[in-house]
Scaffold this active site. Structure first.
Site, PDB file in Angstrom:
ATOM      1  N   GLN A 296       4.223 144.087 -14.941  1.00 28.90           N
ATOM      2  CA  GLN A 296       4.585 143.582 -15.807  1.00 28.90           C
ATOM      3  C   GLN A 296       6.105 143.213 -15.665  1.00 28.90           C
ATOM      4  OE1 GLN A 296       4.407 143.288 -19.448  1.00 28.90           O
ATOM      5  NE2 GLN A 296       2.347 142.832 -18.890  1.00 28.90           N
TER       6      GLN A 296
ATOM      7  N   GLU B 289       8.696 145.336 -21.597  1.00 29.86           N
ATOM      8  CA  GLU B 289       9.947 144.226 -20.893  1.00 29.86           C
ATOM      9  C   GLU B 289      10.959 144.793 -20.140  1.00 29.86           C
ATOM     10  OE1 GLU B 289      10.353 143.645 -26.343  1.00 29.86           O
ATOM     11  OE2 GLU B 289       8.894 144.750 -25.141  1.00 29.86           O
TER      12      GLU B 289
END
Ligand SMILES: Cc1cc2nc3c(=O)[nH]c(=O)nc-3n(C[C@H](O)[C@H](O)[C@H](O)COP(=O)(O)OP(=O)(O)OC[C@H]3O[C@@H](n4cnc5c(N)ncnc54)[C@H](O)[C@@H]3O)c2cc1C
Ligand code: SF4
Lengths: 334, 752
Positions: free
Chosen positions: B642, B709
């Site tokens: 990620q 994120e």
């Protein structure tokens, strides 16, 4: 995309005969050859190219590289861009061509793209590629949307009030510096055209990009014998490190003797409406000493006639830096 | 057609994704991989103006083309509805009206009709043949955002204006981030099936339950008559969180034609019809004492939105709690333009917001002649000053210290252009990251089966981030069952309601639900083990039993004296012991229950190195170091993945990405992957990722806040600060382009 007829040509003569039915070999052609298809199919899907007939030329025996008696090289129209780039003779004697090819597109596209298809690839002007906009190149007389619009990537040399589209090819820039000749088989026989004369400036007819007439098939491209002492370099500048067309590029072939430039050929990419041979730069280089300051002056000369648009003023400076650096690289160890 | 993913050990261990083999072998079925008998293909017709009215829509020629089943538009699509206001976490969508609601065009590419044909090619050809005329007006796609509306106050404390006036050192600058388009490689797709009463919708969605609720409302059917399936997603980045009009069109067409309908939007539609991160324009004012202590922080931001919808890009999200300052004010506003409706894109709000705040902090450090890390450490708060609450777990200072060590920050010389390596000028920059923490409400079911396997299911979905694997890990941890005996079932709205895959919150959200469901299933085994004369522990009470190493035994006896749990089920001829679990949403803050009032957030520090060759105006990012504090890392492999992905995306955000709306037509002009530039492999720097791995037990029993994120939160500011350090050019309007670096930025882009 529209319905079209697909045929496969078994001989060059048959291909010429089939394409001879077209009323034009330029924008709006009713018959199109397909080689790798990476330009043609893309534009057909966008309805920018709408040929009624597509003639597949991939079976024609035009996929060889041969040495010519005069020391030159004959490059078949259907050699894949990746094969051409990795050919040992091209890598050793025409490095600029190999570098230019490898800087273009992506491995997948290079595996499909061919010499003739690359020569004839179309501009990336966004207005040309969308039928929603006025574009003189796509629909003569409709107007040019780019001049007052998005023109960051468009040309600063060879433009007209009717069109400012860039010739996007990297290969063409190298071929121009190498003074290539295009061999054409047409309905009236065979002919040779220098790459310099092959491409046309947009003027008031931007839909007409080159000298091809209905039926004309590019069969091969020849390169003159490489000069033994010459070094060549292709330098491509762009926003990201790969998979982007040139914002500015330079192909240079230079021969240095005793610290002086004996012979120079210079072509610029990403800035011209056609692959841009700079005779001004070549003249300015003749006999000069190898010196970055000289190269900068030469670059100034090459860009003297540049006409920037609202968004691409930076290309003037970028092209100067590009040419200066390409010349520096090409004369480094010489 | 449940996709079975069988798992092969567990928390924090770096387990490969259990769905990996299916993906690399092509066995994973994405929405558009569903081929059904009699399936038809739909292709939308898009408006070629951005503002005006449809004056005529002529389908006569198109209808006569081969294979055409129907062409739907306003007059014949049938009744479609708007949704009632959202409740809880479901019922959301960004473009609130159904397709074809009126004849007014408000953005370029707005759907005006949809062609349905036997083949995709036939539908595409006919879509081109639909003749639409418009009366158009000049659209407003301005890049300079202006509004007369009163700004909305998002957060405020002290007297920031007064403190700014008298501050010893000040920064007052405006920053812009451009519209960005998500562009996952998987295009938005749907295969809609209608059986006369109910819909089955194979969708590329990040929220099967939300999709079901919204689609039922828009189509005017009962929620139980819509089932949404999304087993695998070719990524979404937020763009697939909510319902977009093409889904409604496809489902309405399937109902009308009584045939399955497939609709896959084109790449160009990805730029106009399914959301984007809107442009932001942010004025930031920072004031400090002479030695760099913040006395005032003001952020006034605007973002564009569409004509009909109010999408706010919450740029102040991370600002109020990031630094210590007695005086602060954050205001917001939206500007309505002729563009499609924006939506959440990876790190909505905080990502563009931190670009502005962290850039301003770097400018402040330059003015103060202070090291940018020292400036941040100096302003580290002890509590969340926006609400007075303690931080549940905050280690931003340690992120900077660890990162500085890894990056070699102590070698940095602050003067512009002063660092060189191999003939290249180096630039070094750093920035803070912050992102929300908490949980969405989630439910889950666990079945422990008599054959010794287990199944865990939840109506959430794996969008490529590793959710399948995480659920298996949690169940394995709670029961000791080997991962290869666990089946995970996700991506189906008929499963127990699970969260949208948004906010990097799925991991934290599902842990308590799965954990509770596992306990519940074990409890069922205890009951089975004590129920009736023939039971394994006949005559005992469930409370007499314990579950250790997969064995059920009397609490006061060793595990070996008992039975394996599945033996108990076999003996009782019970196929499965089922438990269900549910946990409510939790975001800390003043609204939480009294004992749970914390400021819950993730943090990080990012460091970027750029190389600069002025002679050819070439700038590249060469190195990025990221240190992340996002609680316990359940599985470092997907977690690292990620962050690495976010770094690559951040290179694009800083240097390349921008959706350009053509000013006269309002068309996104670079609407393809050649012209809309994202970072390629060749642009990818060397990436170093470190997780601090401090559990945040306020969030769940493992202390995992989730990660995704946060990796994009600081990267753009770190890169542009490095660009300043290398070149002396401060880029306040992203992306940083060649022309900005060689003094020709008048072109094409807005400047302050
Ligand atoms: C996303 C993308 C990125 C790209 N990036 C770059 C880049 O960075 N640099 C670069 O240089 N190029 C780039 N390209 C362009 C690529 O190099 C060309 O598409 C390719 O070389 C075309 O070759 P082809 O054989 O596929 O041509 P085709 O599509 O088959 O043909 C192109 C045209 O040439 C005509 N034609 C082909 N052969 C003959 C012949 N023998 N005689 C007469 N007419 C003929 C066809 O009728 C057609 O009109 C890119 C392309 C794409 C799609
Ligand atoms: S620059 Fe040329 S190709 Fe582009 S819009 Fe103008 S006429 Fe068309």
């Amino acid at each position: 995309m529209e319905t079209f007829k697909y045929t496969r040509a078994d001989s060059a003569a048959q291909a010429v005969q089939l394409a001879g039915q077209s009323q034009t070999a330029q924008q709006g052609a009713q018959v199109r050859f397909v080689a790798g298809g990476t330009t043609l199919l893309d534009l057909m899907k966008l309805n920018v190219e709408r040929p009624a007939t597509v003639v597949d030329i991939n079976r024609l025996p035009l996929d060889k590289i041969e040495k010519l008696p005069d020391g030159g090289l004959k490059i078949g129209a259907l050699i894949r861009n990746s094969d051409l780039a990795h050919d040992p003779t091209i890598q050793s004697h025409y490095a600029v061509l190999s570098q230019a090819l490898l800087s273009g597109a992506s491995p997948q596209l290079r595996n499909m793209g061919t010499t003739s298809g690359n020569l004839l690839q179309r501009t990336r002007c966004p207005y040309f590629r969308s039928t929603a906009f006025a574009c003189n190149k796509r629909e003569p007389g409709s107007g040019c949307s780019a001049i007052d619009g998005e023109n960051r990537t468009l040309a600063i040399l060879g433009t007209s009030q009717h069109c400012i589209a860039t010739n996007p090819s990297d290969m063409n820039v190298a071929l121009t510096a190498l003074e290539a000749t295009i061999h054409i088989q047409g309905t009236k026989g065979e002919r040779d055209v220098s790459i310099q004369d092959f491409f046309l400036l947009p003027g008031s007819t931007p839909q007409k990009e080159n000298v091809l007439e209905p039926g004309d098939l590019i069969t091969y491209v020849t390169l003159p014998a490489s000069r033994p002492g010459a070094k060549s370099v292709y330098l491509k500048l762009r926003d990201r490190a790969s998979y982007e067309f040139a914002l500015s590029s330079a192909a240079v072939v230079v021969e240095v003797a005793d610290g002086h430039i004996r012979h120079a050929r210079v072509a610029l990419g990403g800035v011209g409406t056609k692959p841009w041979r700079s005779v001004e730069a070549e003249k300015a280089l003749e006999g000069k000493t190898v010196d970055p300051r000289v190269f900068r002056e030469v670059s100034e000369a090459a860009l003297r006639d540049a006409k920037p648009q609202s968004q691409n003023g930076f290309k003037v400076e970028l092209a100067k830096r590009c040419l200066t650096h390409a010349l520096t690289l090409a004369t480094k160890s010489a | 057609m449940a996709t079975r993913v069988l798992a092969p050990n567990t928390i924090g261990g770096g387990l490969p994704r259990i769905d990996g083999p299916l993906k690399v072998s092509g066995g994973a079925t994405y929405a558009s991989d569903h081929h059904l008998p009699g399936m038809l293909y739909a292709v939308p017709v898009c408006a070629t103006i951005a503002k005006g009215k449809i004056t005529s829509l002529d389908t006569s020629a198109a209808e006569k083309m081969p294979g055409i089943q129907s062409i739907f538009h306003r007059a014949n699509i049938g009744r479609l509805y708007r949704t009632s206001p959202a409740q809880g976490i479901y019922g959301y969508l960004d473009e609130r009206r159904p397709p074809f609601e009126d004849d007014t065009i408000r953005y370029y590419g707005q759907y005006v009709a949809v062609v349905v044909a036997d083949t995709f090619e036939q539908a595409q050809a006919a879509a081109y043949a639909v003749k639409v005329t418009y009366s158009g007006e000049k659209p407003n796609v301005a890049t300079h955002l202006k509004t007369d509306d009163e700004p909305k106050v998002e957060s405020s404390r002290g007297k920031p204006e007064d403190a700014f006036k008298t501050a010893a050192v000040k920064v007052d600058e405006t920053y812009w981030t451009p519209p960005e388009t998500h562009n996952p490689i998987e295009l938005h797709s749907i295969v809609a099936v209608w059986d006369g009463q109910a819909f089955t919708l194979y969708e590329s969605t990040q929220g099967v339950v939300n999709q079901r609720i919204v689609m039922a409302q828009m189509l005017g059917v009962a929620p139980e008559n819509v089932r949404v399936i999304s087993r695998f997603l070719g990524s979404g980045f937020g763009g697939k969180l909510f319902v977009w009009p093409h889904s409604v069109m496809a489902a309405a067409a399937a109902r009308s034609l009584n045939s399955p309908v497939k609709l896959v939007i084109s790449r160009s539609m990805m730029f106009q019809n399914v959301g984007h991160r809107p442009r932001t324009q942010q004025r930031v004012r920072l004031g400090t004492t002479a030695d760099g202590k913040l006395v005032s922080l003001q952020q006034d931001y605007l973002n564009h939105t569409s004509i009909l919808d109010e999408y706010e890009e919450t740029c102040g999200e991370a600002t109020a709690y990031l630094y210590s300052t007695p005086n602060l004010k954050i205001t917001s506003g939206v500007v309505h333009l002729n563009v499609g409706t924006p939506t959440a894109m990876r790190g909505p709000g905080a990502v563009p917001g931190l670009f502005a705040i962290e850039s301003a902090m770097d400018e402040l450090a330059v003015k103060l002649k202070m090291d940018p890390i020292e400036l941040r450490l100096k302003n580290e708060p002890e509590k969340d000053e926006s609400n007075g609450l303690p931080f549940s777990s905050r280690h931003l200072t340690e992120c900077f210290k660890v990162g500085a060590e890894k990056f070699g920050w102590s070698q940095r010389t602050p003067e512009v252009g002063s660092m060189k390596k191999n003939g290249l000028i180096l630039g070094w920059g750093t920035a803070s990251c912050a992102w929300i923490g908490g949980r969405f409400a989630a439910s889950a079911t666990v079945d422990l089966k008599s054959d010794g396997t287990a199944r865990v299911s939840c109506g959430t979905q794996d969008i490529g981030t590793g959710t399948y694997t995480i659920l298996a890990q949690v169940l394995s941890e709670k029961t000791g069952i080997a991962l290869d005996k666990i089946e995970v079932v996700l991506g189906d709205s008929s499963l127990p309601e699970g969260p949208i895959s948004g906010g990097s919150l799925v991991t934290s959200s599902v842990i308590p639900a799965v954990s509770q469901a596992a306990q519940g299933a074990i409890q069922m085994i205890f009951m089975t083990a004590t129920d009736g004369d023939q039971a394994a522990f006949a005559g005992r009470k469930p409370t007499d039993l314990a579950f250790t190493n997969q064995r059920v035994h009397l609490k006061d006896k060793a595990p070996e004296t008992g039975f394996a749990w599945h033996e108990i089920l076999q003996k009782a001829n019970v196929n499965a012991a089922s438990g269900s679990g549910r946990a409510d949403e939790y975001f800390g803050g003043p609204e939480a229950k009294e004992k749970e009032r914390y400021s819950v957030h993730s943090y990080g520090a990012q460091f970027a190195e750029v190389t600069w060759q002025p002679e050819i105006a070439r700038l590249r990012v060469s190195r990025v170091v990221t240190v992340i504090d996002s609680g316990r890392i359940m599985n470092p492999k997907p977690a690292r993945n990620q962050i690495e992905g976010a770094v690559v995306m951040g290179v694009g955000m800083a240097l390349l990405e921008e959706t350009k709306y053509e000013p006269r037509s309002g068309a996104p002009i670079n609407n393809n992957l050649a012209d809309y530039m994202v970072a390629t492999n060749a642009d990818t720097p060397s990436i170093d990722v470190t997780f601090l791995d401090y559990p945040d037990k306020v969030v769940n029993e493992f202390g995992a806040r989730g990660v995704g994120e946060i990796g994009l939160a600081g990267i753009a500011a770190a890169i542009t600060s490095a660009v300043y350090h290398a070149t002396g050019v401060r880029v306040r309007s992203l992306p940083a382009r060649i022309e900005d670096l060689i003094g020709h930025s008048e072109a094409g882009k807005l400047r302050a």
